[in-house]
Design a protein around this motif. Structure first.
Motif, PDB file in Angstrom:
ATOM      1  N   ARG A  45      13.803 -44.591 -20.770  1.00 19.26           N
ATOM      2  CA  ARG A  45      13.631 -43.562 -21.802  1.00 19.26           C
ATOM      3  C   ARG A  45      13.776 -42.383 -20.923  1.00 19.26           C
ATOM      4  NH1 ARG A  45       7.989 -43.307 -21.490  1.00 19.26           N
ATOM      5  NH2 ARG A  45       8.308 -41.012 -20.679  1.00 19.26           N
ATOM      6  N   GLU A  46      13.409 -42.027 -19.555  1.00 17.35           N
ATOM      7  CA  GLU A  46      13.685 -40.912 -18.838  1.00 17.35           C
ATOM      8  C   GLU A  46      15.501 -40.569 -18.546  1.00 17.35           C
ATOM      9  OE1 GLU A  46      11.786 -38.338 -18.133  1.00 17.35           O
ATOM     10  OE2 GLU A  46      10.422 -39.383 -19.272  1.00 17.35           O
ATOM     11  N   ARG A  47      15.965 -41.762 -18.510  1.00 15.73           N
ATOM     12  CA  ARG A  47      17.541 -41.704 -18.429  1.00 15.73           C
ATOM     13  C   ARG A  47      18.020 -40.997 -19.609  1.00 15.73           C
ATOM     14  NH1 ARG A  47      19.302 -47.425 -18.249  1.00 15.73           N
ATOM     15  NH2 ARG A  47      21.188 -46.714 -18.564  1.00 15.73           N
ATOM     16  N   TYR A  48      17.569 -41.292 -20.848  1.00 15.78           N
ATOM     17  CA  TYR A  48      18.059 -40.693 -22.005  1.00 15.78           C
ATOM     18  C   TYR A  48      17.688 -39.331 -21.923  1.00 15.78           C
ATOM     19  CZ  TYR A  48      17.914 -38.960 -26.751  1.00 15.78           C
ATOM     20  OH  TYR A  48      18.128 -37.971 -27.880  1.00 15.78           O
ATOM     21  N   TRP A  49      16.359 -38.808 -21.655  1.00 18.34           N
ATOM     22  CA  TRP A  49      16.128 -37.314 -21.636  1.00 18.34           C
ATOM     23  C   TRP A  49      16.800 -36.583 -20.619  1.00 18.34           C
ATOM     24  CZ3 TRP A  49      14.393 -35.598 -25.893  1.00 18.34           C
ATOM     25  CH2 TRP A  49      13.715 -36.172 -26.897  1.00 18.34           C
ATOM     26  N   ARG A  50      17.201 -36.980 -19.476  1.00 19.53           N
ATOM     27  CA  ARG A  50      17.796 -36.360 -18.204  1.00 19.53           C
ATOM     28  C   ARG A  50      19.324 -35.848 -19.026  1.00 19.53           C
ATOM     29  NH1 ARG A  50      15.480 -39.908 -14.696  1.00 19.53           N
ATOM     30  NH2 ARG A  50      17.137 -41.327 -14.850  1.00 19.53           N
ATOM     31  N   ILE A  51      19.932 -36.586 -19.836  1.00 19.66           N
ATOM     32  CA  ILE A  51      21.037 -36.262 -20.688  1.00 19.66           C
ATOM     33  C   ILE A  51      20.787 -35.468 -21.993  1.00 19.66           C
ATOM     34  CG2 ILE A  51      23.196 -36.988 -21.736  1.00 19.66           C
ATOM     35  CD1 ILE A  51      22.888 -39.295 -19.950  1.00 19.66           C
ATOM     36  N   ALA A  52      19.824 -35.986 -22.713  1.00 21.32           N
ATOM     37  CA  ALA A  52      19.676 -35.092 -23.798  1.00 21.32           C
ATOM     38  C   ALA A  52      19.019 -34.030 -24.050  1.00 21.32           C
ATOM     39  CB  ALA A  52      18.868 -36.008 -25.019  1.00 21.32           C
ATOM     40  N   ALA A  53      18.118 -33.744 -22.941  1.00 20.25           N
ATOM     41  CA  ALA A  53      17.253 -32.500 -22.918  1.00 20.25           C
ATOM     42  C   ALA A  53      18.021 -31.585 -21.669  1.00 20.25           C
ATOM     43  CB  ALA A  53      15.817 -32.750 -22.505  1.00 20.25           C
ATOM     44  N   ASP A  57      18.388 -25.598 -26.133  1.00 21.15           N
ATOM     45  CA  ASP A  57      18.321 -24.469 -26.902  1.00 21.15           C
ATOM     46  C   ASP A  57      16.773 -23.909 -26.711  1.00 21.15           C
ATOM     47  OD1 ASP A  57      17.864 -22.485 -28.925  1.00 21.15           O
ATOM     48  OD2 ASP A  57      19.684 -23.328 -29.866  1.00 21.15           O
ATOM     49  N   GLU A  58      16.563 -22.667 -26.432  1.00 21.55           N
ATOM     50  CA  GLU A  58      15.250 -22.442 -26.140  1.00 21.55           C
ATOM     51  C   GLU A  58      14.335 -22.691 -27.314  1.00 21.55           C
ATOM     52  OE1 GLU A  58      12.182 -21.007 -23.946  1.00 21.55           O
ATOM     53  OE2 GLU A  58      14.248 -21.374 -23.203  1.00 21.55           O
ATOM     54  N   LYS A  59      14.780 -22.507 -28.442  1.00 23.88           N
ATOM     55  CA  LYS A  59      14.246 -22.703 -29.708  1.00 23.88           C
ATOM     56  C   LYS A  59      13.513 -24.229 -29.711  1.00 23.88           C
ATOM     57  CE  LYS A  59      17.730 -23.299 -32.747  1.00 23.88           C
ATOM     58  NZ  LYS A  59      18.642 -22.500 -33.894  1.00 23.88           N
ATOM     59  N   TYR A  60      14.091 -25.413 -29.129  1.00 26.43           N
ATOM     60  CA  TYR A  60      13.611 -26.590 -29.427  1.00 26.43           C
ATOM     61  C   TYR A  60      12.846 -27.052 -27.992  1.00 26.43           C
ATOM     62  CZ  TYR A  60      17.068 -26.835 -32.911  1.00 26.43           C
ATOM     63  OH  TYR A  60      17.657 -26.317 -33.900  1.00 26.43           O
ATOM     64  N   VAL A  61      12.568 -26.158 -26.898  1.00 26.91           N
ATOM     65  CA  VAL A  61      11.852 -26.735 -25.825  1.00 26.91           C
ATOM     66  C   VAL A  61      10.473 -27.273 -26.105  1.00 26.91           C
ATOM     67  CG1 VAL A  61      10.964 -25.695 -23.609  1.00 26.91           C
ATOM     68  CG2 VAL A  61      13.214 -25.036 -24.303  1.00 26.91           C
ATOM     69  N   ILE A  64      11.021 -30.695 -27.710  1.00 23.74           N
ATOM     70  CA  ILE A  64      11.434 -31.681 -26.834  1.00 23.74           C
ATOM     71  C   ILE A  64      10.184 -31.962 -25.842  1.00 23.74           C
ATOM     72  CG2 ILE A  64      12.988 -32.086 -24.949  1.00 23.74           C
ATOM     73  CD1 ILE A  64      15.213 -30.140 -26.253  1.00 23.74           C
ATOM     74  N   THR A  65       9.472 -31.342 -25.633  1.00 26.74           N
ATOM     75  CA  THR A  65       8.370 -31.272 -24.695  1.00 26.74           C
ATOM     76  C   THR A  65       7.419 -32.449 -25.289  1.00 26.74           C
ATOM     77  OG1 THR A  65       8.480 -29.376 -23.660  1.00 26.74           O
ATOM     78  CG2 THR A  65       6.304 -30.342 -23.356  1.00 26.74           C
ATOM     79  N   GLY A  66       7.244 -32.314 -26.522  1.00 24.57           N
ATOM     80  CA  GLY A  66       6.231 -33.259 -27.072  1.00 24.57           C
ATOM     81  C   GLY A  66       7.101 -34.881 -27.567  1.00 24.57           C
ATOM     82  N   LEU A  67       8.389 -34.570 -27.871  1.00 28.87           N
ATOM     83  CA  LEU A  67       8.793 -36.065 -28.184  1.00 28.87           C
ATOM     84  C   LEU A  67       9.138 -36.672 -26.789  1.00 28.87           C
ATOM     85  CD1 LEU A  67      11.897 -34.513 -30.528  1.00 28.87           C
ATOM     86  CD2 LEU A  67       9.926 -35.978 -31.064  1.00 28.87           C
ATOM     87  N   ARG A  68       9.326 -35.962 -25.659  1.00 28.30           N
ATOM     88  CA  ARG A  68       9.495 -36.719 -24.324  1.00 28.30           C
ATOM     89  C   ARG A  68       8.268 -37.527 -24.075  1.00 28.30           C
ATOM     90  NH1 ARG A  68      13.219 -33.477 -20.144  1.00 28.30           N
ATOM     91  NH2 ARG A  68      12.942 -35.665 -19.206  1.00 28.30           N
ATOM     92  N   ARG A  69       7.058 -37.285 -24.688  1.00 30.81           N
ATOM     93  CA  ARG A  69       5.909 -38.015 -24.303  1.00 30.81           C
ATOM     94  C   ARG A  69       5.748 -39.316 -25.239  1.00 30.81           C
ATOM     95  NH1 ARG A  69       3.019 -32.297 -25.189  1.00 30.81           N
ATOM     96  NH2 ARG A  69       2.761 -31.696 -23.285  1.00 30.81           N
TER      97      ARG A  69
END
Length: 193
Positions: A45-53, A57-61, A64-69
């Motif tokens: 899962r972290e491999r995904y987020w290293r690329i996708a995140a 864009d600042e408006k999605y931070v 993204i923080t919540g989805l990463r959990r």
């Protein structure tokens, strides 16, 4: 759609498998079942987020923080070639793989139906999920990172887990359209009042 998850509660294996198995019960043109799913948990899962995140864009931070959990990601893929091949089989009767035979790209429609069944199962199991797409400019890297073969189109992914306090999407202020706005009865433009 849930955008914040409890990072300390994993999705139990039996619930994960029920979610996936129920998705496979979706209808598909010619019973082609031209879909595939990639589950990511833990380090994957972290491999995904290293690329996708990367460089979001600042408006999605916050989003993204919540989805990463979410402890579970399920990536959904459509396989067009499976449908084009299936419909050249004798019981279907087409002699070529021409996409012009199709009124809609059922490889995407059917994969979407499978995802919807998974989302409904998530709700039935008392969990939350969000279906979303990765940044388009990152898809190629994601496919390479996870060894996805050519011909499988990533249509989106679900974050799955136990809900945490969440901020409602501002898009909901638009309100749900009514049947009088979207249902035409017997003739386009005829609605019930």
């Amino acid at each position: 759609m849930v955008r914040n998850f409890d990072p300390d509660r994993a999705v139990p294996d039996e619930i994960r498998e029920r979610i996936l198995e129920n998705g496979l019960r979706a209808p598909s043109g010619g019973f082609t079942q031209g879909w595939a799913f990639l589950t990511l948990e833990g380090d994957d899962r972290e491999r995904y987020w290293r690329i996708a995140a990367e460089d979001p864009d600042e408006k999605y931070v916050e989003w993204i923080t919540g989805l990463r959990r979410a402890p579970l990601l399920i990536l959904a893929f459509a396989h067009k070639d499976a449908y084009l091949d299936r419909y050249t089989e004798p019981d279907k009767g087409w002699t070529d793989r021409d996409e012009g035979h199709w009124t809609a790209p059922y490889w995407y429609v059917d994969t979407g139906m499978a995802v919807l069944l998974m989302l409904q199962t998530v709700v039935d199991e008392g969990l939350g999920a969000c279906f979303f797409g990765p940044p388009a400019d990152k898809v190629g890297r994601l496919l390479k990172e996870f060894g996805v073969p050519a011909g499988f189109d990533l249509i989106g992914l679900m974050s799955v887990g136990y809900r945490a306090p969440d901020k409602r999407s501002p898009s909901l202020k638009r309100g749900r359209r009514t049947t009088a706005e979207v249902v035409h009865r017997g003739q386009w433009g005829h609605h019930l009042a």
